[in-house]
Design an enzyme around this catalytic site. Structure first.
Site, PDB file in Angstrom:
ATOM      1  N   CYS A  32       0.831  -1.212   0.000  1.00  0.00           N
ATOM      2  CA  CYS A  32       0.000   0.000   0.000  1.00  0.00           C
ATOM      3  C   CYS A  32       0.859   1.252   0.000  1.00  0.00           C
ATOM      4  CB  CYS A  32      -0.881   0.016   1.253  1.00  0.00           C
ATOM      5  SG  CYS A  32      -1.813  -1.486   1.499  1.00  0.00           S
ATOM      6  N   GLY A  54      -1.313   0.683  -4.887  1.00  0.00           N
ATOM      7  CA  GLY A  54      -2.537  -0.023  -4.532  1.00  0.00           C
ATOM      8  C   GLY A  54      -3.737   0.613  -5.197  1.00  0.00           C
ATOM      9  N   ASN A  66       1.143   0.747   5.976  1.00  0.00           N
ATOM     10  CA  ASN A  66       1.734   0.033   4.835  1.00  0.00           C
ATOM     11  C   ASN A  66       2.631  -1.060   5.408  1.00  0.00           C
ATOM     12  OD1 ASN A  66       4.358   0.837   2.445  1.00  0.00           O
ATOM     13  ND2 ASN A  66       2.838  -0.775   2.388  1.00  0.00           N
ATOM     14  N   GLY A  67       2.366  -2.302   5.040  1.00  0.00           N
ATOM     15  CA  GLY A  67       3.192  -3.402   5.536  1.00  0.00           C
ATOM     16  C   GLY A  67       2.338  -4.556   5.993  1.00  0.00           C
ATOM     17  N   TYR A  80      11.001  -3.108  -8.094  1.00  0.00           N
ATOM     18  CA  TYR A  80       9.691  -3.083  -8.758  1.00  0.00           C
ATOM     19  C   TYR A  80       8.705  -2.048  -8.229  1.00  0.00           C
ATOM     20  CZ  TYR A  80       5.136  -4.780 -10.365  1.00  0.00           C
ATOM     21  OH  TYR A  80       3.881  -4.870 -10.904  1.00  0.00           O
TER      22      TYR A  80
END
Ligand code: SF4
Length: 468
Positions: free
Chosen positions: A8, A34, A108-109, A248
């Site tokens: 995210c 996301g 995020n995670g 990426y």
């Protein structure tokens, strides 16, 4: 609990006019992280208002929805979740109201000890609204003692895994990064002198803010009327930023821990080229848009081979890697890319891809190039063989899904119908990233934290079937 896998983006602004609009713009720059949900929470000094929904940011926030957010400080989130985890109650920000006031959180995670913590909290009477692991931090904070900062510090000490959190109260904003710094989080300053925080620095430019510094592993930065203050919830900190952020996830115009993502990717391409005896085996170099283009440039420069636009991306489709089901991923590849026939026809092509995850995309792209008349397709992957699942917020949840976990490079070359296949060795990835202070668990199997049983359920000890 498997639905908690996610990748995210978070963004926050503290005490700025037009804070909701700036947060919207910041999140727009993070949309690649996301696309299944988006939300913004806004504080006006007395209360917090939250608006969120499923889908792209532009779908969730029409002009009138943004107008409903009144205040000077905001946190926002763009969400990706695996199938079954994208219900509205899991879309962030998550907000809670108690006699102590309002708190909203974005994350995020992935918390690897989410299951035992959740069980413990439920046994003590906590009631969870959704299945997201991010809700756990709200319950841990609510159950704590002392000041809010002390509660946040104590909550963070209970969490294992990857987390970059933003927490908003009526008056303050907190930016928190896990003790290993697995997910990125950076601080910026707007032209008007207000603070902003983002998963990636590319979002600062959009709102005319400048990068100040990264939030350090284990650090809590509190933004209040007194300014920005730094605290550490633990002394046991390391730098283990996710290598896939360089390879990426992040945008090439972002900086991660002082390094340009574009420059690191270009260096991986150069190092791939060092593995070739010479450049006479091919005519042109083609990168898979968008995340492989920097590596393709580095490879082409190093070997003196022309870099060509052999693949054209339809910009109006999502990223295939972060589509939630295999069927959607297959369809996504067909919708997303076309071969540029006049460029590739009759040519021996070196195709550079950033990573090989499930193999679906690579196989289809090799096929596309052959259908367009490429004489040969030599596939080069600008990262090592991905053999292990990620438990830190990325949707590679089982070994069965991972092509390299189930096939040798020789087998893969045949299955992908390529003329040759080569991966970047782990040592060269570290060289390109300036050292081995990275999480590279999906390549090496050496995880940064204990896994609390996640490994067994993901088939770490099981040799799985054909991933293609
Ligand atoms: S396991 Fe791989 S994808 Fe997951 S955090 Fe580590 S490097 Fe990133």
């Amino acid at each position: 609990m498997r639905k908690i896998n996610e990748e995210c983006g978070v963004f926050g602004v503290y005490r700025e006019e037009e804070a909701p609009l700036l947060t919207y713009f910041g999140l727009h720059a993070l949309q690649h992280r996301g696309q299944e949900g988006a939300g913004i929470a806004c504080a006006d000094g007395r209360d917090i208002t939250c608006r969120k929904g499923c889908g792209l940011l532009t779908e969730v926030f029409r002009h009138e929805t943004l107008e409903e957010l009144k205040g000077h400080s905001c946190i926002g989130h763009v969400r990706y979740a695996t199938a079954g985890g994208n219900e509205l109650e899991n879309v962030q920000p998550l907000a809670a109201r108690s006699y102590l006031g309002c708190v909203a959180v974005v994350h995020n995670g992935q918390i690897v000890n989410a299951a035992p913590l959740r069980r413990e909290l439920e046994e003590k009477g906590s009631i969870f609204r959704g299945t997201s692991d991010s809700e756990i931090i709200l319950h841990l904070i609510q159950g704590g003692t002392g000041s809010l900062l002390e509660k946040i510090e104590a909550a963070c000490r209970r969490l294992e895994g990857a987390f970059s959190f933003l927490i908003l109260t009526e008056k303050n904003l907190y930016a928190i990064r896990d003790k290993n710094g697995i997910r990125p989080l950076s601080i910026g300053r707007t032209a008007g002198g207000s603070w902003c925080v983002s998963s990636e620095t590319c979002a600062f430019g959009v709102i005319n803010a400048r990068f100040v510094r990264d939030v350090a592993p284990g650090e809590i930065v509190k933004f209040s009327a007194s300014g920005a203050e730094s605290f550490f919830y633990t002394k046991e900190c390391t730098h283990r930023l996710c290598a896939m952020e360089y390879i990426y996830f992040s945008r090439p115009d972002s900086m991660l821990e002082g390094r340009s993502v574009h420059a690191v990717r270009k260096e991986t391409g150069r190092r791939l080229a060092w593995l070739e005896e010479n450049g006479t085996f091919a005519d042109i170099v083609v990168g898979v848009p968008d995340s492989s283009l920097s590596a393709a440039m580095g490879y082409s420069e190093e070997l003196g081979l022309p870099y060509e636009m052999g693949l054209i991306k339809n910009k109006y489709t999502g990223r295939t890697f972060i589509q939630p089901t295999q069927k959607l991923r297959d369809t996504g590849v067909r919708m997303k890319l076309s071969a540029n026939q006049p460029v590739v026809e009759g040519k021996r092509v070196v195709l550079i891809d950033d990573s090989l995850v499930r193999g679906t995309t690579s196989r289809r792209i090799v096929q596309l190039l052959r259908e367009a008349g490429a004489a040969e397709v030599h596939l080069r992957i600008a990262s090592p063989e991905m053999k292990f699942p990620c438990f830190y917020g990325v949707d590679t949840s089982t070994r069965a899904e991972l092509a390299s976990a189930n096939h040798t490079p020789q087998e893969l070359c045949r299955l992908l119908a390529a003329d040759s296949l080569r991966f970047l060795p782990d040592s060269e990835l570290c060289g390109a990233c300036g050292g081995d202070s990275l999480c590279r668990a999906c390549f090496t199997g050496s995880y940064v934290t204990p896994l609390f049983g996640c490994g067994e359920s993901a088939g770490l000890a099981i040799s799985a079937g054909n991933a293609l």
